[in-house]
Scaffold this active site. Structure first.
Site, mmCIF file in Angstrom:
data_model
loop_
_atom_site.group_PDB
_atom_site.id
_atom_site.type_symbol
_atom_site.label_atom_id
_atom_site.label_comp_id
_atom_site.label_asym_id
_atom_site.label_seq_id
_atom_site.Cartn_x
_atom_site.Cartn_y
_atom_site.Cartn_z
ATOM 1 N N GLU A 392 0.365 -17.392 11.230
ATOM 2 C CA GLU A 392 0.707 -16.064 10.267
ATOM 3 C C GLU A 392 0.722 -16.423 9.166
ATOM 4 O O GLU A 392 -0.670 -15.238 8.273
ATOM 5 C CB GLU A 392 2.245 -15.647 10.535
ATOM 6 C CG GLU A 392 2.468 -14.238 10.290
ATOM 7 C CD GLU A 392 2.828 -14.876 8.334
ATOM 8 O OE1 GLU A 392 3.742 -13.936 7.361
ATOM 9 O OE2 GLU A 392 3.055 -15.511 7.839
ATOM 10 N N SER A 597 -10.832 8.848 -34.360
ATOM 11 C CA SER A 597 -9.858 9.225 -35.267
ATOM 12 C C SER A 597 -9.891 7.766 -36.526
ATOM 13 O O SER A 597 -9.735 8.240 -37.352
ATOM 14 C CB SER A 597 -8.260 9.440 -35.418
ATOM 15 O OG SER A 597 -7.386 7.680 -34.312
ATOM 16 N N HIS A 682 -4.950 3.011 8.866
ATOM 17 C CA HIS A 682 -3.917 3.856 8.754
ATOM 18 C C HIS A 682 -4.171 5.255 7.406
ATOM 19 O O HIS A 682 -4.435 4.086 6.898
ATOM 20 C CB HIS A 682 -2.633 3.369 8.784
ATOM 21 C CG HIS A 682 -1.301 4.079 9.027
ATOM 22 N ND1 HIS A 682 -0.709 5.314 8.491
ATOM 23 C CD2 HIS A 682 -0.721 3.869 9.895
ATOM 24 C CE1 HIS A 682 0.420 5.781 9.009
ATOM 25 N NE2 HIS A 682 0.727 4.124 9.883
#
Ligand SMILES: [Zn+2]
Length: 741
Positions: A392, A597, A682
């Site tokens: 993992e 500006s 998904h």
């Protein structure tokens, strides 16, 4: 109302409980199930967890290591002894191991980084330092680079925007970034996109070290030598074996050439300690960093570039190794082809006491208790599958390859996947698919917090109620259920949820046992039992939470999926992205007006190098109507469906209804996947392309706005709305099936 029965039954023996039977989502006879759960709880033992953790953390056990293989045998043997059918499933994957790691400062002074973590007194495990993989980032490319250094704060997009205003270009430079604010793999990915040729990542003591609390071994926080290891694979593109995207890494699968694997980093990257980072940062010149970029080291932080000049050399042994998942099944007594899946990884970066063993021993306790119940005549009605995943840490490899291999079977049979990945003490973190929101609220109400004696749900409510976040407090009061956190990535639920469309959850306790042991030499049994969960008290609480969820899913008459909570969360996400568009529009207008500006020129000290921001592309008004309409339709159908799911069904009807219920999450996926990453199917939840673990809900739309791809936004709205419309049709079919009976 739902919670009344189960809460009262323990408290009020007199009166109510004697006559009223408990209500529980999905059960006609809740009393029998409650009795089963009570029997389950009495079989959980903290001593078991402590003993198993002792064995499993005896030596470092990264993927492919001797202790890792011994742990596989230990886990498989335990499951077999309890009566499970056990498979050890192997995959053949690419994994880099460090051969050479060199980092030196060449100018204006010289310094060679030690790149080692100190052995500390009182932690015997840390004395096995030479057996631990040294600090490195897995899936960094090989390389030797020499260049000027630039400090990039956390190395996230907004940091580069500010650097640009300082006139700093990282092209051809080596960047140094703090850990935090993004998943680590994003840092070299973004640095490379900006033109950098190397990345260093360190944990700043301001975030994780002496400024946060006492450092190890006096306290739990990171000492000066501690380094967070970790993968930098581009997991937001696809996780798992880098050579076999979307396919299982087994014999016969065509593999990419290593230099074509898109998830290996483009530039070398190395994690270092704050002790090694300090001389490099102290040697930087250039502007002093803005106040919010300062860390906790006793130096003045400068941006660079230079005069600090560093050389980084990394070389890896790119090995093909065999990884081993332990998969244990208890066949269901009535519905063997409906699978309730429960998993936690077994590989660590080091001794891995917190990550992953504290979660794994909780899972093992659950399995042992479930087997005990089954042998005593209370088998699960559905098949329960317990999995201990390998590899993992380097990139969700064991679980991803397994899901890719069994995708068709899982599509047919998988009811739910419940993940854990370590534990601590405090209050529950509840993440998951929102079709499971009412279900997990009931489960959290059925588990008692060992410190306070109230339910873990009530404890979490109290934490939110007394917390700083006013929006979260108001939200808590506005609805019956605690919200589930939407899932991003960072653990083994990702292939189940975001690739296979299996409703998933991720559970842990935390909030009180903080500290900096994560992925360092110090994630040891000694550290864990002193600072995180002494006595494995919350280990048993996690077993109760995940175990009751597993048992209810395994035994329910009507599977406890409900849809109104999902609709409510989707409404929230739609509001968020609508607001995001408004905020971006206002910000762009403000910047562009000020630029015209000339006020920036007056406001900024002309001696300073901080320049005005870049002119922003104007943000058009997007057409959110397709999503609003799709959600309105879905709301009506979901409300009707939730109400009719309590009706009485014959056994044959039950099978058909349950099948439609557990396959409902599949309808939220699309075979096209997400833009630029088709592995992620998904359409509601995804890890952020530029945040990594952090979730992006309604990702097509949200990420198009964030990336300023404004011409795409309406297209992505329409595509997401189409997925929701299909989902609504599916639920309508289910509602009709229920109405017919
Ligand atoms: Zn982990």
């Amino acid at each position: 109302m739902r919670f009344l029965g189960s809460c009262l039954i323990g408290l009020l023996v007199v009166g109510l409980a004697a006559s009223a039977s408990a209500a529980m989502l999905g059960f006609r006879d809740a009393d029998t199930q409650l009795a089963t759960e009570q029997a389950f709880k009495t079989r959980l033992r903290s001593e078991d967890q402590a003993n198993w953790a002792r064995s499993l953390t005896a030596r470092p056990h990264h993927a492919g290591s001797p202790q890792g293989q011994a742990n596989v045998a230990f886990i498989a043997q335990a499951f077999e002894s309890w009566g499970f059918e056990v498979d050890v499933e192997t995959f053949d994957i690419l994994l880099p191991f460090p051969l050479e790691r060199e980092l030196e400062l060449l100018a204006p002074t010289s310094f060679t980084a030690s790149l080692i973590e100190d052995i500390v007194t009182g932690d015997e495990s840390s004395a096995q330092r030479d057996e631990v993989l040294p600090p490195y980032n897995a899936f960094s490319i090989d390389g030797e680079v020499t260049a000027e250094l630039v400090f990039v704060n956390y190395g996230i997009p907004e940091d580069y925007e500010l650097l640009e205003r300082y006139g700093i270009d990282v092209t051809g430079k080596i960047v140094i970034a703090k850990y935090g604010r993004s998943w680590r793999g994003i840092k070299p990915k973004l640095a490379a996109e900006k033109g950098a040729i190397g990345t260093l990542i360190y944990s700043d003591p301001g975030d994780d070290g002496y400024a946060a609390g006492d450092v190890y071994p006096d306290g739990p926080w990171k000492n000066a030598s501690g380094v967070q290891r970790g993968s930098v694979m581009d997991m937001p593109l696809y996780p798992g074996d880098v050579l076999t995207p979307g396919k299982p890494a087994i014999k016969g699968t065509r593999r990419l050439k290593q230099d074509q694997a898109p998830t290996i980093t483009k530039i070398p990257v190395l994690p270092i300690s704050y002790r090694d980072a300090q001389p490099l940062l102290a040697a930087l010149g250039g502007e002093v960093v803005p106040p919010e970029w300062r860390g906790g080291l006793p130096i003045t932080y400068h941006l660079g570039p230079g005069p600090a000049r560093v050389r980084l050399k990394l070389e890896f042994d790119w090995q093909r190794i065999e990884i081993r998942n332990v998969v244990a099944r208890w066949p269901g007594s009535e519905f063997p082809d409906e699978w309730v899946l429960r998993g936690n990884h077994h590989d660590g970066w080091n001794h891995g006491a917190a990550d992953p063993i504290s979660g794994l021993v909780a899972l093992m306790s659950e399995a042992k208790a479930l087997a005990g119940l089954a042998k005593a005549g209370q088998p699960p009605r559905r098949t329960v599958v317990y999995a201990a995943w390998d590899a993992e840490e380097p990139g969700l490899i064991g679980s991803t390859e397994w899901v890719e291999k069994h995708l068709k079977t899982l599509d047919e049979k998988a009811v739910v996947y419940v993940n854990t990945d370590g534990n601590s003490r405090g209050f529950p973190s509840l993440g998951g698919s929102h079709t499971l929101e009412p279900f997990f609220n009931e489960v959290a109400n059925a588990v008692t917090d060992p410190q306070t004696g109230v339910s873990v749900a009530e404890r979490l409510r109290a934490v939110i109620s007394t917390g700083e976040d006013a929006e979260r407090r108001a939200d808590l009061e506005s609805r019956e259920d605690l919200r589930l956190n939407p899932l991003g990535s960072g653990s083994d639920y990702t292939p189940f949820l975001q690739h296979a469309g299996i409703a998933s959850a991720n559970l842990a306790f935390g909030g009180e046992g903080n500290g900096g042991s994560y992925h360092t030499l110090y994630d040891t049994y000694e550290h864990y039992t002193r600072f995180r969960d002494p006595g494995f008290v919350y280990g048993v609480t996690l077993s109760e939470l995940a175990g009751i969820a597993t048992l209810r899913m395994a035994n329910a008459d009507v599977l406890p999926f409900r849809f109104s909570g999902l609709v409510d969360n989707l409404q929230t996400y739609l509001e968020e992205i609508t607001e995001l568009a408004e905020t971006e529009r206002a910000a762009a207008e403000r910047v562009n007006t000020l630029l015209v500006s000339g006020k920036y020129e007056l406001a900024l000290d002309p001696q300073k190098t901080l320049g005005p921001p870049r002119a922003q592309p104007p943000v058009p008004h997007f057409n959110f109507a397709p999503l609003q309409n799709a959600l309105a339709d879905l709301t009506a159908v979901a409300t009707q469906l939730d109400a009719s799911l309590d009706s009485n069904l014959t056994p044959t009807e039950l099978v058909a209804v349950n099948r439609m219920l557990f396959r409902s999450e599949r309808q939220l996926t699309s075979v096209d996947g997400l833009p630029g990453r088709d592995w992620y199917t998904h359409q509601i939840y995804a890890p952020g392309f530029y945040t990594g673990y952090g979730v992006k809900t309604l990702p097509r739309v949200r990420e198009a706005i964030e990336a300023q791809l404004y011409e795409d936004v309406d297209i992505q709205i329409a595509k997401t709305a189409a997925t929701l419309a299909e989902f609504t049709n599916y639920l309508r079919d289910l509602a009709e099936l229920l109405a017919e009976k």
